[in-house]
Motif scaffolding. Structure first.
Motif, mmCIF file in Angstrom:
data_model
loop_
_atom_site.group_PDB
_atom_site.id
_atom_site.type_symbol
_atom_site.label_atom_id
_atom_site.label_comp_id
_atom_site.label_asym_id
_atom_site.label_seq_id
_atom_site.Cartn_x
_atom_site.Cartn_y
_atom_site.Cartn_z
ATOM 1 N N ASP A 136 2.232 7.156 4.474
ATOM 2 C CA ASP A 136 2.146 6.080 3.483
ATOM 3 C C ASP A 136 3.380 5.992 2.584
ATOM 4 O O ASP A 136 3.415 5.213 1.636
ATOM 5 N N VAL A 137 4.417 6.763 2.885
ATOM 6 C CA VAL A 137 5.640 6.767 2.076
ATOM 7 C C VAL A 137 6.701 5.891 2.740
ATOM 8 O O VAL A 137 7.093 6.122 3.879
ATOM 9 N N ASP A 138 7.143 4.883 1.999
ATOM 10 C CA ASP A 138 8.232 4.002 2.420
ATOM 11 C C ASP A 138 9.488 4.513 1.723
ATOM 12 O O ASP A 138 9.567 4.476 0.498
ATOM 13 N N LEU A 139 10.446 5.018 2.474
ATOM 14 C CA LEU A 139 11.638 5.650 1.918
ATOM 15 C C LEU A 139 12.859 4.763 2.110
ATOM 16 O O LEU A 139 13.087 4.239 3.200
ATOM 17 N N VAL A 140 13.636 4.602 1.041
ATOM 18 C CA VAL A 140 14.871 3.825 1.082
ATOM 19 C C VAL A 140 15.954 4.628 0.368
ATOM 20 O O VAL A 140 15.732 5.117 -0.739
ATOM 21 N N LYS A 183 0.862 -1.189 0.000
ATOM 22 C CA LYS A 183 0.000 0.000 0.000
ATOM 23 C C LYS A 183 0.892 1.230 0.000
ATOM 24 O O LYS A 183 2.071 1.159 0.327
ATOM 25 N N GLY A 184 0.334 2.328 -0.406
ATOM 26 C CA GLY A 184 1.085 3.577 -0.384
ATOM 27 C C GLY A 184 2.099 3.672 -1.505
ATOM 28 O O GLY A 184 1.885 3.208 -2.617
ATOM 29 N N VAL A 185 3.246 4.248 -1.151
ATOM 30 C CA VAL A 185 4.278 4.585 -2.131
ATOM 31 C C VAL A 185 5.652 4.233 -1.565
ATOM 32 O O VAL A 185 5.911 4.469 -0.390
ATOM 33 N N ARG A 186 6.509 3.669 -2.418
ATOM 34 C CA ARG A 186 7.910 3.478 -2.036
ATOM 35 C C ARG A 186 8.728 4.484 -2.837
ATOM 36 O O ARG A 186 8.572 4.611 -4.050
ATOM 37 N N VAL A 187 9.609 5.190 -2.140
ATOM 38 C CA VAL A 187 10.507 6.134 -2.786
ATOM 39 C C VAL A 187 11.926 5.609 -2.598
ATOM 40 O O VAL A 187 12.379 5.413 -1.474
ATOM 41 N N VAL A 188 12.585 5.371 -3.729
ATOM 42 C CA VAL A 188 13.974 4.923 -3.724
ATOM 43 C C VAL A 188 14.818 6.127 -4.126
ATOM 44 O O VAL A 188 14.693 6.635 -5.242
#
Length: 152
Positions: A69-73, A38-43
């Motif tokens: 909701d932002v998954d940051l890597v 769910k949400g958004v992943r930001v690489v």
């Protein structure tokens, strides 16, 4: 004895520092760029010799703090052999609480291609992956407005 107990309690209450960057091999990229549940992943791709990278990483971290909701890597395009320098740079910039990876293959161009076939390897590079599988990418310095257009 009380001092010892107090020191132990304070040590337990102090947050641990984030782990240094984890190795990213070509076999790991598929999971990295898979759509999140769910949400958004930001690489956020960065490098030690990049002029705008720290600003981008800071801007993305600030954005993430306002958007649950932002998954940051963070992914360093530098080799994992530079782990100490990468860790020190992230820590000095106050960015060491974000999960971080660093290239671990002998062929970094292969990892670049697997992450984003349209990417030429320039940094900073930001890749946004949505739960529905759609993607957006941007190379260069980020403003809050640009992040909003990428993520939304």
């Amino acid at each position: 004895m009380r001092r010892l107990l107090l020191a132990g309690a304070l040590a337990a209450a102090t947050p641990a520092f984030a782990a240094p960057p984890v190795a990213l091999a070509s076999t790991d990229v598929k999971a990295l760029v898979a759509p999140p549940a769910k949400g958004v992943r930001v690489v956020a791709l960065w490098a030690l010799d990049c002029a705008y990278c720290e600003e981008n990483l800071s801007a993305l971290l600030a954005w993430q703090r306002r958007h649950a909701d932002v998954d940051l890597v963070f992914v360093a395009t530098d080799g994992i052999g530079q782990r100490e320098a990468l860790t020190a740079r992230l820590k000095a910039a106050g960015l060491d609480a974000v999960p971080s990876r660093a290239y671990a293959d002998a062929t970094p161009d292969r990892i670049n291609y697997l992450i984003d076939p349209t990417w030429g390897g320039e940094t900073p590079r930001t890749l946004v992956i949505r739960a529905d599988g759609t993607r957006k990418a941007f190379s260069g310095a980020l403003s809050a407005e640009r992040i909003s257009r990428l993520v939304n």
